[in-house]
Design an enzyme around this catalytic site. Sequence first.
Site, PDB file in Angstrom:
ATOM      1  N   GLU A 108       0.861  -1.186   0.000  1.00 44.63           N
ATOM      2  CA  GLU A 108       0.000   0.000   0.000  1.00 44.63           C
ATOM      3  C   GLU A 108       0.893   1.229   0.000  1.00 44.63           C
ATOM      4  O   GLU A 108       1.910   1.243   0.686  1.00 44.63           O
ATOM      5  CB  GLU A 108      -0.854   0.049   1.274  1.00 44.63           C
ATOM      6  N   TYR A 120       8.016   2.223  -7.641  1.00 45.22           N
ATOM      7  CA  TYR A 120       7.292   0.960  -7.836  1.00 45.22           C
ATOM      8  C   TYR A 120       6.898   0.773  -9.296  1.00 45.22           C
ATOM      9  O   TYR A 120       6.937  -0.336  -9.831  1.00 45.22           O
ATOM     10  CB  TYR A 120       6.044   0.929  -6.940  1.00 45.22           C
TER      11      TYR A 120
HETATM   12  C1  LIG Z   1      10.564   6.080  -1.579  1.00 43.80           C
HETATM   13  C2  LIG Z   1      12.041   6.004  -1.186  1.00 43.80           C
HETATM   14  C3  LIG Z   1      12.289   4.719  -0.382  1.00 43.80           C
HETATM   15  C4  LIG Z   1      12.900   5.968  -2.472  1.00 43.80           C
HETATM   16  O1  LIG Z   1      14.235   5.790  -2.088  1.00 43.80           O
HETATM   17  P1  LIG Z   1      15.443   6.349  -2.980  1.00 43.80           P
HETATM   18  O2  LIG Z   1      16.691   5.674  -2.528  1.00 43.80           O
HETATM   19  O3  LIG Z   1      15.435   7.816  -3.000  1.00 43.80           O
HETATM   20  O4  LIG Z   1      15.012   5.816  -4.422  1.00 43.80           O
HETATM   21  P2  LIG Z   1      15.952   5.575  -5.680  1.00 43.80           P
HETATM   22  O5  LIG Z   1      17.077   6.576  -5.693  1.00 43.80           O
HETATM   23  O6  LIG Z   1      16.311   4.133  -5.757  1.00 43.80           O
HETATM   24  O7  LIG Z   1      14.959   5.957  -6.842  1.00 43.80           O
HETATM   25  C5  LIG Z   1      14.292   4.967  -7.601  1.00 43.80           C
HETATM   26  C6  LIG Z   1      13.283   5.639  -8.488  1.00 43.80           C
HETATM   27  O8  LIG Z   1      12.206   6.160  -7.719  1.00 43.80           O
HETATM   28  C7  LIG Z   1      11.752   7.380  -8.290  1.00 43.80           C
HETATM   29  N1  LIG Z   1      11.966   8.453  -7.326  1.00 43.80           N
HETATM   30  C8  LIG Z   1      12.628   8.393  -6.149  1.00 43.80           C
HETATM   31  N2  LIG Z   1      12.547   9.575  -5.505  1.00 43.80           N
HETATM   32  C9  LIG Z   1      11.812  10.375  -6.296  1.00 43.80           C
HETATM   33  C10 LIG Z   1      11.384  11.726  -6.171  1.00 43.80           C
HETATM   34  N3  LIG Z   1      11.691  12.457  -5.085  1.00 43.80           N
HETATM   35  N4  LIG Z   1      10.622  12.224  -7.156  1.00 43.80           N
HETATM   36  C11 LIG Z   1      10.301  11.504  -8.243  1.00 43.80           C
HETATM   37  N5  LIG Z   1      10.700  10.209  -8.429  1.00 43.80           N
HETATM   38  C12 LIG Z   1      11.443   9.666  -7.461  1.00 43.80           C
HETATM   39  C13 LIG Z   1      12.548   7.600  -9.548  1.00 43.80           C
HETATM   40  O9  LIG Z   1      11.857   6.977 -10.619  1.00 43.80           O
HETATM   41  C14 LIG Z   1      13.815   6.840  -9.243  1.00 43.80           C
HETATM   42  O10 LIG Z   1      14.479   6.413 -10.372  1.00 43.80           O
HETATM   43  P3  LIG Z   1      15.524   7.425 -11.123  1.00 43.80           P
HETATM   44  O11 LIG Z   1      16.479   7.873 -10.073  1.00 43.80           O
HETATM   45  O12 LIG Z   1      16.116   6.552 -12.172  1.00 43.80           O
HETATM   46  O13 LIG Z   1      14.699   8.563 -11.641  1.00 43.80           O
HETATM   47  C15 LIG Z   1      12.486   7.264  -0.366  1.00 43.80           C
HETATM   48  O14 LIG Z   1      12.047   8.419  -1.065  1.00 43.80           O
HETATM   49  C16 LIG Z   1      11.914   7.306   1.048  1.00 43.80           C
HETATM   50  O15 LIG Z   1      12.484   6.743   1.977  1.00 43.80           O
HETATM   51  N6  LIG Z   1      10.776   7.994   1.224  1.00 43.80           N
HETATM   52  C17 LIG Z   1      10.127   8.126   2.542  1.00 43.80           C
HETATM   53  C18 LIG Z   1       9.502   6.821   2.969  1.00 43.80           C
HETATM   54  C19 LIG Z   1       8.509   6.309   1.945  1.00 43.80           C
HETATM   55  O16 LIG Z   1       7.723   7.058   1.379  1.00 43.80           O
HETATM   56  N7  LIG Z   1       8.523   4.982   1.722  1.00 43.80           N
HETATM   57  C20 LIG Z   1       7.604   4.319   0.795  1.00 43.80           C
HETATM   58  C21 LIG Z   1       6.394   3.886   1.513  1.00 43.80           C
HETATM   59  S1  LIG Z   1       5.244   3.044   0.448  1.00 43.80           S
END
Ligand SMILES: CC(C)(COP(=O)(O)OP(=O)(O)OC[C@H]1O[C@@H](n2cnc3c(N)ncnc32)[C@H](O)[C@@H]1OP(=O)(O)O)[C@@H](O)C(=O)NCCC(=O)NCCS
Length: 154
Positions: A108, A120
């Site tokens: 979710e 995702y």
């Molecule tokens: C969601 C989360 C885990 C992503 O972690 P991350 O290490 O920054 O992600 P990645 O660097 O591996 O990014 C993977 C892809 O996600 C997308 N993405 C990540 N952050 C993004 C942002 N701020 N805006 C848009 N796309 C984003 C992009 O498609 C990215 O691929 P790209 O770098 O080739 O464009 C991180 O933002 C986080 O911890 N957020 C707070 C907690 C949360 O929301 N968890 C998910 C609960 S369902």
Amino acid sequence: MSADVTLRQMTLEDVPTVAEMDRISFSLPWPERSFRFEVTENDCSRCWVAEADGRIVGMLVLWVIVDEAHIATIAVHPDYRRQGMGEHILRETLKAARTDGAVRATLEVRAGNAAAQEMYRKFGFEVVGSRPRYYKDNNEDAILLTLQNLDHLE
Ligand SMILES: CC(C)(COP(=O)(O)OP(=O)(O)OC[C@H]1O[C@@H](n2cnc3c(N)ncnc32)[C@H](O)[C@@H]1OP(=O)(O)O)[C@@H](O)C(=O)NCCC(=O)NCCS
């Protein structure tokens, strides 16, 4: 990904650090006791931490229920975001869940969490439904996502 990352199973000693990262990542964080329960008591739980630069920089908890991996939570420390860390954690832990017998993954996500939804989507997760007003802090909807076939993960 720029940092050298190690993924390992979460221990009880990691929980305070993990819970702190959870608090800065979510508006409705888990209480520490929930992480302790997942690590010590929940048999279907797989709890992971990612380490880089000698510190915990990411975490993921998933439940393997029969042939399904349900991602309960995932977060990357703000200092380490947008470096491929989230993608790395998700890919490797889903591959481990596949070894455990999972054939698909579910989760979710908040309707307004564009960053996570984009991550995702890159994996091939598809929208399969929603839970209206699921999140109690702001009545935000939950979007239900499923990755139908873990076989495709490399
Ligand atoms: C969601 C989360 C885990 C992503 O972690 P991350 O290490 O920054 O992600 P990645 O660097 O591996 O990014 C993977 C892809 O996600 C997308 N993405 C990540 N952050 C993004 C942002 N701020 N805006 C848009 N796309 C984003 C992009 O498609 C990215 O691929 P790209 O770098 O080739 O464009 C991180 O933002 C986080 O911890 N957020 C707070 C907690 C949360 O929301 N968890 C998910 C609960 S369902």
